[in-house]
Design a protein around this motif. Structure first.
Motif, PDB file in Angstrom:
ATOM      1  N   GLU A   1       0.841  -1.196   0.000  1.00 45.63           N
ATOM      2  CA  GLU A   1       0.000   0.000   0.000  1.00 45.63           C
ATOM      3  C   GLU A   1       0.876   1.246   0.000  1.00 45.63           C
ATOM      4  O   GLU A   1       1.638   1.480   0.935  1.00 45.63           O
ATOM      5  N   LYS A   2       0.784   2.030  -1.076  1.00 43.61           N
ATOM      6  CA  LYS A   2       1.565   3.254  -1.179  1.00 43.61           C
ATOM      7  C   LYS A   2       0.901   4.380  -0.394  1.00 43.61           C
ATOM      8  O   LYS A   2      -0.315   4.431  -0.262  1.00 43.61           O
ATOM      9  N   ALA A   3       1.722   5.280   0.073  1.00 44.87           N
ATOM     10  CA  ALA A   3       1.210   6.434   0.817  1.00 44.87           C
ATOM     11  C   ALA A   3       0.505   7.395  -0.127  1.00 44.87           C
ATOM     12  O   ALA A   3       0.887   7.560  -1.284  1.00 44.87           O
ATOM     13  N   LEU A   4      -0.554   8.027   0.382  1.00 48.89           N
ATOM     14  CA  LEU A   4      -1.304   9.007  -0.382  1.00 48.89           C
ATOM     15  C   LEU A   4      -1.044  10.397   0.187  1.00 48.89           C
ATOM     16  O   LEU A   4      -0.654  10.542   1.346  1.00 48.89           O
ATOM     17  N   GLY A   5      -1.274  11.410  -0.624  1.00 51.64           N
ATOM     18  CA  GLY A   5      -1.080  12.775  -0.150  1.00 51.64           C
ATOM     19  C   GLY A   5      -1.172  13.741  -1.314  1.00 51.64           C
ATOM     20  O   GLY A   5      -1.663  13.409  -2.396  1.00 51.64           O
ATOM     21  N   THR A   6      -0.683  14.937  -1.089  1.00 49.99           N
ATOM     22  CA  THR A   6      -0.695  15.988  -2.103  1.00 49.99           C
ATOM     23  C   THR A   6       0.738  16.358  -2.459  1.00 49.99           C
ATOM     24  O   THR A   6       1.567  16.575  -1.573  1.00 49.99           O
ATOM     25  N   VAL A   7       1.021  16.433  -3.757  1.00 47.73           N
ATOM     26  CA  VAL A   7       2.358  16.818  -4.199  1.00 47.73           C
ATOM     27  C   VAL A   7       2.441  18.334  -4.284  1.00 47.73           C
ATOM     28  O   VAL A   7       1.617  18.981  -4.934  1.00 47.73           O
ATOM     29  N   TYR A   8       3.410  18.909  -3.595  1.00 42.87           N
ATOM     30  CA  TYR A   8       3.699  20.338  -3.663  1.00 42.87           C
ATOM     31  C   TYR A   8       5.115  20.528  -4.192  1.00 42.87           C
ATOM     32  O   TYR A   8       6.001  19.720  -3.907  1.00 42.87           O
TER      33      TYR A   8
END
Length: 361
Positions: free
Chosen positions: A302-309
Protein backbone atom coordinates in the motif's frame (compact mmCIF):
# COMPACT_ATOMS: atom_id res chain seq x y z
CA UNK A 1 25.38 12.21 10.55
CA UNK A 2 24.96 15.25 12.81
CA UNK A 3 21.87 17.43 12.62
CA UNK A 4 19.90 19.83 14.76
CA UNK A 5 16.50 18.79 16.03
CA UNK A 6 14.24 21.76 16.68
CA UNK A 7 10.92 21.21 18.42
CA UNK A 8 8.54 24.14 18.70
CA UNK A 9 4.94 25.17 19.14
CA UNK A 10 2.98 28.10 17.73
CA UNK A 11 -0.35 29.35 19.02
CA UNK A 12 -1.14 30.43 15.47
CA UNK A 13 0.69 30.54 12.16
CA UNK A 14 0.13 31.08 8.44
CA UNK A 15 2.56 29.78 5.86
CA UNK A 16 1.13 31.58 2.84
CA UNK A 17 0.87 29.84 -0.53
CA UNK A 18 2.51 32.23 -2.99
CA UNK A 19 -0.04 31.72 -5.73
CA UNK A 20 -2.99 32.90 -3.60
CA UNK A 21 -3.66 36.65 -3.34
CA UNK A 22 -7.10 37.83 -2.27
CA UNK A 23 -7.81 34.85 -0.04
CA UNK A 24 -4.42 33.60 1.10
CA UNK A 25 -4.32 29.93 1.92
CA UNK A 26 -1.66 28.34 4.10
CA UNK A 27 0.51 25.29 3.69
CA UNK A 28 -0.15 22.90 6.55
CA UNK A 29 3.61 22.74 7.13
CA UNK A 30 6.10 25.57 6.58
CA UNK A 31 8.03 25.31 3.28
CA UNK A 32 11.79 24.75 3.49
CA UNK A 33 12.38 28.37 2.42
CA UNK A 34 10.36 29.64 5.40
CA UNK A 35 12.49 27.62 7.82
CA UNK A 36 15.73 28.59 6.06
CA UNK A 37 14.73 32.27 6.07
CA UNK A 38 13.93 32.21 9.79
CA UNK A 39 17.28 30.57 10.56
CA UNK A 40 19.25 32.99 8.39
CA UNK A 41 17.47 35.93 10.01
CA UNK A 42 18.17 34.61 13.52
CA UNK A 43 21.86 34.09 12.75
CA UNK A 44 22.21 37.42 10.94
CA UNK A 45 23.38 35.77 7.71
CA UNK A 46 23.48 37.97 4.62
CA UNK A 47 24.61 35.19 2.30
CA UNK A 48 22.99 31.81 1.79
CA UNK A 49 24.41 28.97 3.90
CA UNK A 50 24.01 25.47 2.52
CA UNK A 51 21.64 23.35 4.59
CA UNK A 52 19.14 20.54 4.25
CA UNK A 53 15.80 20.63 5.99
CA UNK A 54 13.22 18.09 7.16
CA UNK A 55 9.79 19.36 8.26
CA UNK A 56 7.06 17.45 10.04
CA UNK A 57 4.31 18.32 12.47
CA UNK A 58 0.60 18.82 13.06
CA UNK A 59 -2.00 21.45 13.91
CA UNK A 60 -5.30 21.31 15.77
CA UNK A 61 -7.60 23.53 13.67
CA UNK A 62 -7.72 26.33 11.12
CA UNK A 63 -9.96 29.19 10.03
CA UNK A 64 -9.92 32.30 7.87
CA UNK A 65 -9.12 35.63 9.48
CA UNK A 66 -9.86 39.06 8.02
CA UNK A 67 -7.05 41.57 7.77
CA UNK A 68 -6.51 44.93 6.09
CA UNK A 69 -4.18 44.58 3.13
CA UNK A 70 -1.91 47.51 2.23
CA UNK A 71 -0.79 47.29 -1.39
CA UNK A 72 1.23 49.55 -3.64
CA UNK A 73 -0.15 49.98 -7.17
CA UNK A 74 2.49 49.48 -9.87
CA UNK A 75 1.89 52.94 -11.35
CA UNK A 76 1.33 56.24 -9.59
CA UNK A 77 -2.33 57.27 -9.92
CA UNK A 78 -3.56 60.81 -9.37
CA UNK A 79 -7.20 59.96 -8.74
CA UNK A 80 -7.46 57.05 -6.30
CA UNK A 81 -6.29 55.43 -3.10
CA UNK A 82 -3.90 57.17 -0.74
CA UNK A 83 -0.99 59.26 -2.01
CA UNK A 84 2.09 58.45 0.05
CA UNK A 85 5.74 59.52 0.07
CA UNK A 86 8.53 57.00 0.68
CA UNK A 87 12.03 57.89 1.92
CA UNK A 88 13.19 54.76 0.05
CA UNK A 89 11.12 54.39 -3.14
CA UNK A 90 12.03 50.70 -3.45
CA UNK A 91 10.77 49.61 -0.06
CA UNK A 92 7.96 50.06 2.44
CA UNK A 93 10.22 48.85 5.26
CA UNK A 94 11.51 52.35 6.05
CA UNK A 95 7.98 53.62 6.61
CA UNK A 96 6.03 56.18 4.62
CA UNK A 97 4.29 59.53 4.93
CA UNK A 98 0.59 59.73 4.07
CA UNK A 99 0.15 62.79 1.85
CA UNK A 100 -3.52 62.82 0.81
CA UNK A 101 -6.51 60.49 0.57
CA UNK A 102 -9.02 60.30 -2.29
CA UNK A 103 -12.58 60.65 -1.01
CA UNK A 104 -14.65 59.43 -3.95
CA UNK A 105 -14.51 56.37 -6.17
CA UNK A 106 -13.83 58.50 -9.26
CA UNK A 107 -13.25 62.14 -10.19
CA UNK A 108 -10.55 62.83 -7.60
CA UNK A 109 -7.27 64.59 -8.29
CA UNK A 110 -4.35 65.03 -5.94
CA UNK A 111 -2.49 67.54 -8.10
CA UNK A 112 -5.63 69.66 -8.61
CA UNK A 113 -6.87 69.11 -5.01
CA UNK A 114 -10.26 67.77 -6.11
CA UNK A 115 -12.28 65.77 -3.49
CA UNK A 116 -9.28 64.78 -1.38
CA UNK A 117 -8.38 64.90 2.28
CA UNK A 118 -5.00 66.62 2.65
CA UNK A 119 -2.80 64.93 5.25
CA UNK A 120 0.56 66.59 4.58
CA UNK A 121 0.41 70.03 2.98
CA UNK A 122 4.15 70.31 2.33
CA UNK A 123 4.43 66.95 0.54
CA UNK A 124 1.25 67.58 -1.46
CA UNK A 125 2.67 70.91 -2.68
CA UNK A 126 5.89 69.09 -3.62
CA UNK A 127 3.80 66.55 -5.55
CA UNK A 128 1.89 69.30 -7.40
CA UNK A 129 5.14 71.12 -8.22
CA UNK A 130 6.45 67.98 -9.90
CA UNK A 131 3.64 68.14 -12.44
CA UNK A 132 4.44 71.77 -13.15
CA UNK A 133 8.09 70.79 -13.55
CA UNK A 134 7.04 68.04 -15.99
CA UNK A 135 5.21 70.65 -18.10
CA UNK A 136 8.29 72.90 -18.06
CA UNK A 137 10.55 70.06 -19.15
CA UNK A 138 8.16 68.99 -21.91
CA UNK A 139 7.99 72.56 -23.21
CA UNK A 140 11.81 72.80 -23.22
CA UNK A 141 12.08 69.51 -25.11
CA UNK A 142 9.59 70.67 -27.76
CA UNK A 143 11.17 74.12 -28.09
CA UNK A 144 14.90 73.34 -27.94
CA UNK A 145 15.49 69.69 -28.81
CA UNK A 146 12.71 68.64 -31.17
CA UNK A 147 13.58 71.22 -33.92
CA UNK A 148 17.22 70.17 -33.90
CA UNK A 149 16.28 66.49 -34.09
CA UNK A 150 13.96 67.18 -37.03
CA UNK A 151 16.66 69.24 -38.79
CA UNK A 152 19.20 66.45 -38.21
CA UNK A 153 16.76 63.89 -39.61
CA UNK A 154 16.35 65.91 -42.81
CA UNK A 155 20.09 66.42 -43.19
CA UNK A 156 20.74 62.68 -42.67
CA UNK A 157 18.17 61.96 -45.35
CA UNK A 158 19.93 64.41 -47.70
CA UNK A 159 23.31 62.84 -46.89
CA UNK A 160 21.94 59.43 -47.79
CA UNK A 161 20.74 60.71 -51.15
CA UNK A 162 24.14 62.31 -51.84
CA UNK A 163 25.82 59.01 -51.00
CA UNK A 164 23.90 57.28 -53.73
CA UNK A 165 25.58 59.58 -56.27
CA UNK A 166 29.19 59.76 -55.10
CA UNK A 167 30.50 59.04 -51.60
CA UNK A 168 34.05 59.91 -52.63
CA UNK A 169 33.34 63.53 -53.52
CA UNK A 170 34.74 66.35 -51.39
CA UNK A 171 31.26 67.82 -51.04
CA UNK A 172 29.86 64.55 -49.61
CA UNK A 173 32.76 64.18 -47.16
CA UNK A 174 32.44 67.78 -45.92
CA UNK A 175 28.68 67.46 -45.52
CA UNK A 176 29.13 64.10 -43.76
CA UNK A 177 31.41 65.75 -41.19
CA UNK A 178 28.84 68.48 -40.61
CA UNK A 179 26.07 65.92 -40.02
CA UNK A 180 28.32 63.93 -37.71
CA UNK A 181 29.10 67.01 -35.63
CA UNK A 182 25.42 67.99 -35.53
CA UNK A 183 24.53 64.47 -34.42
CA UNK A 184 26.95 64.75 -31.52
CA UNK A 185 25.37 68.05 -30.50
CA UNK A 186 21.87 66.54 -30.51
CA UNK A 187 23.11 63.49 -28.59
CA UNK A 188 24.69 65.71 -25.93
CA UNK A 189 21.51 67.79 -25.66
CA UNK A 190 19.40 64.64 -25.17
CA UNK A 191 21.77 63.26 -22.54
CA UNK A 192 21.82 66.54 -20.64
CA UNK A 193 18.03 66.74 -20.85
CA UNK A 194 17.59 63.15 -19.57
CA UNK A 195 19.98 63.87 -16.69
CA UNK A 196 18.09 67.03 -15.79
CA UNK A 197 14.74 65.23 -16.12
CA UNK A 198 15.93 62.46 -13.79
CA UNK A 199 17.19 64.90 -11.17
CA UNK A 200 14.28 67.34 -11.28
CA UNK A 201 11.33 65.03 -12.02
CA UNK A 202 11.83 61.25 -12.32
CA UNK A 203 13.78 60.68 -9.10
CA UNK A 204 11.63 62.96 -6.86
CA UNK A 205 8.45 61.50 -8.38
CA UNK A 206 9.62 57.92 -7.68
CA UNK A 207 9.18 58.63 -3.95
CA UNK A 208 5.43 59.12 -4.43
CA UNK A 209 3.30 55.98 -4.61
CA UNK A 210 -0.36 55.05 -4.62
CA UNK A 211 -1.36 52.94 -1.63
CA UNK A 212 -4.60 50.98 -1.54
CA UNK A 213 -6.29 49.43 1.45
CA UNK A 214 -8.85 46.67 1.45
CA UNK A 215 -10.14 43.75 3.54
CA UNK A 216 -8.75 40.36 2.62
CA UNK A 217 -8.55 37.00 4.35
CA UNK A 218 -5.85 34.50 5.07
CA UNK A 219 -5.95 31.00 6.43
CA UNK A 220 -4.51 30.64 9.92
CA UNK A 221 -3.50 27.40 11.64
CA UNK A 222 -3.92 27.03 15.41
CA UNK A 223 -2.00 25.00 18.00
CA UNK A 224 0.81 24.14 15.64
CA UNK A 225 3.45 21.60 16.66
CA UNK A 226 6.57 21.19 14.53
CA UNK A 227 9.70 19.05 14.52
CA UNK A 228 12.43 20.41 12.25
CA UNK A 229 15.73 18.80 11.41
CA UNK A 230 18.58 20.88 9.99
CA UNK A 231 21.68 19.31 8.48
CA UNK A 232 24.57 21.67 7.69
CA UNK A 233 28.26 22.23 8.37
CA UNK A 234 29.46 22.12 11.96
CA UNK A 235 30.04 25.88 11.87
CA UNK A 236 26.48 26.63 10.76
CA UNK A 237 24.96 24.23 13.30
CA UNK A 238 27.01 25.94 16.01
CA UNK A 239 25.77 29.36 14.86
CA UNK A 240 22.16 28.23 15.02
CA UNK A 241 22.61 26.88 18.54
CA UNK A 242 24.24 30.11 19.67
CA UNK A 243 21.36 32.15 18.22
CA UNK A 244 18.58 29.92 19.51
CA UNK A 245 17.03 32.82 21.43
CA UNK A 246 16.93 34.92 18.24
CA UNK A 247 14.63 32.42 16.52
CA UNK A 248 11.39 34.14 17.50
CA UNK A 249 8.89 33.60 14.67
CA UNK A 250 8.13 31.31 11.77
CA UNK A 251 5.80 32.36 8.96
CA UNK A 252 4.44 35.88 9.48
CA UNK A 253 6.27 38.30 11.74
CA UNK A 254 3.49 37.87 14.32
CA UNK A 255 3.69 34.06 14.27
CA UNK A 256 5.81 33.73 17.40
CA UNK A 257 7.26 30.40 18.45
CA UNK A 258 7.59 28.61 21.75
CA UNK A 259 10.95 26.85 21.42
CA UNK A 260 10.67 23.52 23.22
CA UNK A 261 14.00 21.99 22.23
CA UNK A 262 17.04 22.59 20.09
CA UNK A 263 19.81 20.03 20.31
CA UNK A 264 22.40 18.20 18.26
CA UNK A 265 21.39 14.66 17.36
CA UNK A 266 22.89 11.80 15.40
CA UNK A 267 20.94 10.62 12.37
CA UNK A 268 21.32 7.14 10.95
CA UNK A 269 20.21 5.58 7.68
CA UNK A 270 20.77 2.06 9.03
CA UNK A 271 17.26 0.73 9.59
CA UNK A 272 16.94 -2.69 11.23
CA UNK A 273 13.24 -2.76 12.10
CA UNK A 274 9.90 -1.23 11.14
CA UNK A 275 9.34 2.36 12.26
CA UNK A 276 6.28 4.56 11.84
CA UNK A 277 5.66 8.28 12.02
CA UNK A 278 4.26 9.88 15.13
CA UNK A 279 0.47 9.80 15.32
CA UNK A 280 -1.32 12.66 13.48
CA UNK A 281 1.98 14.00 12.11
CA UNK A 282 2.46 14.97 8.46
CA UNK A 283 5.78 15.33 6.64
CA UNK A 284 7.26 16.57 3.38
CA UNK A 285 8.74 13.56 1.55
CA UNK A 286 10.81 13.92 -1.61
CA UNK A 287 8.83 12.44 -4.49
CA UNK A 288 11.90 10.53 -5.71
CA UNK A 289 11.95 8.53 -2.47
CA UNK A 290 8.26 7.77 -2.80
CA UNK A 291 8.85 6.41 -6.30
CA UNK A 292 11.73 4.29 -5.00
CA UNK A 293 9.29 2.78 -2.48
CA UNK A 294 11.50 3.89 0.39
CA UNK A 295 8.34 4.49 2.38
CA UNK A 296 5.08 2.56 2.61
CA UNK A 297 1.80 3.07 4.42
CA UNK A 298 0.01 0.29 6.27
CA UNK A 299 1.71 -2.52 4.43
CA UNK A 300 4.34 -2.87 1.74
CA UNK A 301 1.61 -3.34 -0.83
CA UNK A 302 0.00 0.00 0.00
CA UNK A 303 1.57 3.25 -1.18
CA UNK A 304 1.21 6.43 0.82
CA UNK A 305 -1.30 9.01 -0.38
CA UNK A 306 -1.08 12.78 -0.15
CA UNK A 307 -0.70 15.99 -2.10
CA UNK A 308 2.36 16.82 -4.20
CA UNK A 309 3.70 20.34 -3.66
CA UNK A 310 6.65 21.99 -5.34
CA UNK A 311 8.14 23.20 -2.07
CA UNK A 312 10.37 26.27 -2.28
CA UNK A 313 13.88 26.13 -0.85
CA UNK A 314 16.75 28.51 -1.72
CA UNK A 315 16.48 31.21 -4.37
CA UNK A 316 18.60 33.22 -6.80
CA UNK A 317 18.08 36.78 -8.02
CA UNK A 318 17.17 37.23 -11.69
CA UNK A 319 16.12 40.65 -13.00
CA UNK A 320 15.53 41.92 -9.45
CA UNK A 321 13.17 38.99 -8.69
CA UNK A 322 13.56 35.90 -6.55
CA UNK A 323 13.56 32.64 -8.50
CA UNK A 324 13.12 29.72 -6.11
CA UNK A 325 14.45 26.22 -6.43
CA UNK A 326 11.35 24.10 -5.88
CA UNK A 327 11.51 20.49 -4.76
CA UNK A 328 8.59 18.15 -5.59
CA UNK A 329 7.46 16.68 -2.30
CA UNK A 330 4.51 14.60 -1.14
CA UNK A 331 2.76 16.02 1.91
CA UNK A 332 1.59 12.87 3.63
CA UNK A 333 1.23 10.98 6.93
CA UNK A 334 0.98 7.43 8.31
CA UNK A 335 4.31 6.47 6.77
CA UNK A 336 6.52 3.56 7.71
CA UNK A 337 9.99 2.27 6.85
CA UNK A 338 11.80 -0.99 7.44
CA UNK A 339 15.15 -2.67 6.74
CA UNK A 340 14.57 -2.46 2.98
CA UNK A 341 14.58 1.35 3.32
CA UNK A 342 18.19 1.47 4.52
CA UNK A 343 20.52 3.63 2.46
CA UNK A 344 17.70 5.13 0.36
CA UNK A 345 17.78 8.66 1.75
CA UNK A 346 15.54 8.31 4.80
CA UNK A 347 17.08 8.79 8.25
CA UNK A 348 16.08 7.95 11.79
CA UNK A 349 16.38 10.21 14.82
CA UNK A 350 15.95 8.00 17.86
CA UNK A 351 15.64 9.12 21.45
CA UNK A 352 14.24 6.74 24.03
CA UNK A 353 10.87 5.43 22.92
CA UNK A 354 10.45 8.11 20.23
CA UNK A 355 11.74 7.68 16.69
CA UNK A 356 11.42 10.44 14.09
CA UNK A 357 11.51 9.68 10.39
CA UNK A 358 13.70 12.35 8.80
CA UNK A 359 13.50 13.29 5.11
CA UNK A 360 16.17 15.87 4.33
CA UNK A 361 15.85 18.10 1.26
Amino acid sequence: MKALRIKLRQASASYACEETVNNKTSYTLPPFSTVIGAIHNACGYREYKQMKISVQGKYLSSQREVYVNHGLIDNLHDDRGILIWLPDPDSLNTGFVSVAKALNGTGNSFKNRVTINVLDEIKLEEYSNLYRMKETLDEYSVREIKPQKERLKEREKLLKEMGKVDKSSAQYKAFSEEVKAEKEVVKRLEEEFEKRKWQEYDEPRSHFKTLTKGPQTWEVLYDVELVLHVQASDEVLKDILEHRNDLVCLGRSEDFIDLLEMKLVELTDKIDDEYRMLKDYSIYVNVDRMEDETYFKESKNEKALGTVYYVSKEYRIEKNSRVFNRIPCLLTSNLAVDADSSGKGVYLDQEGDITYLVDLN
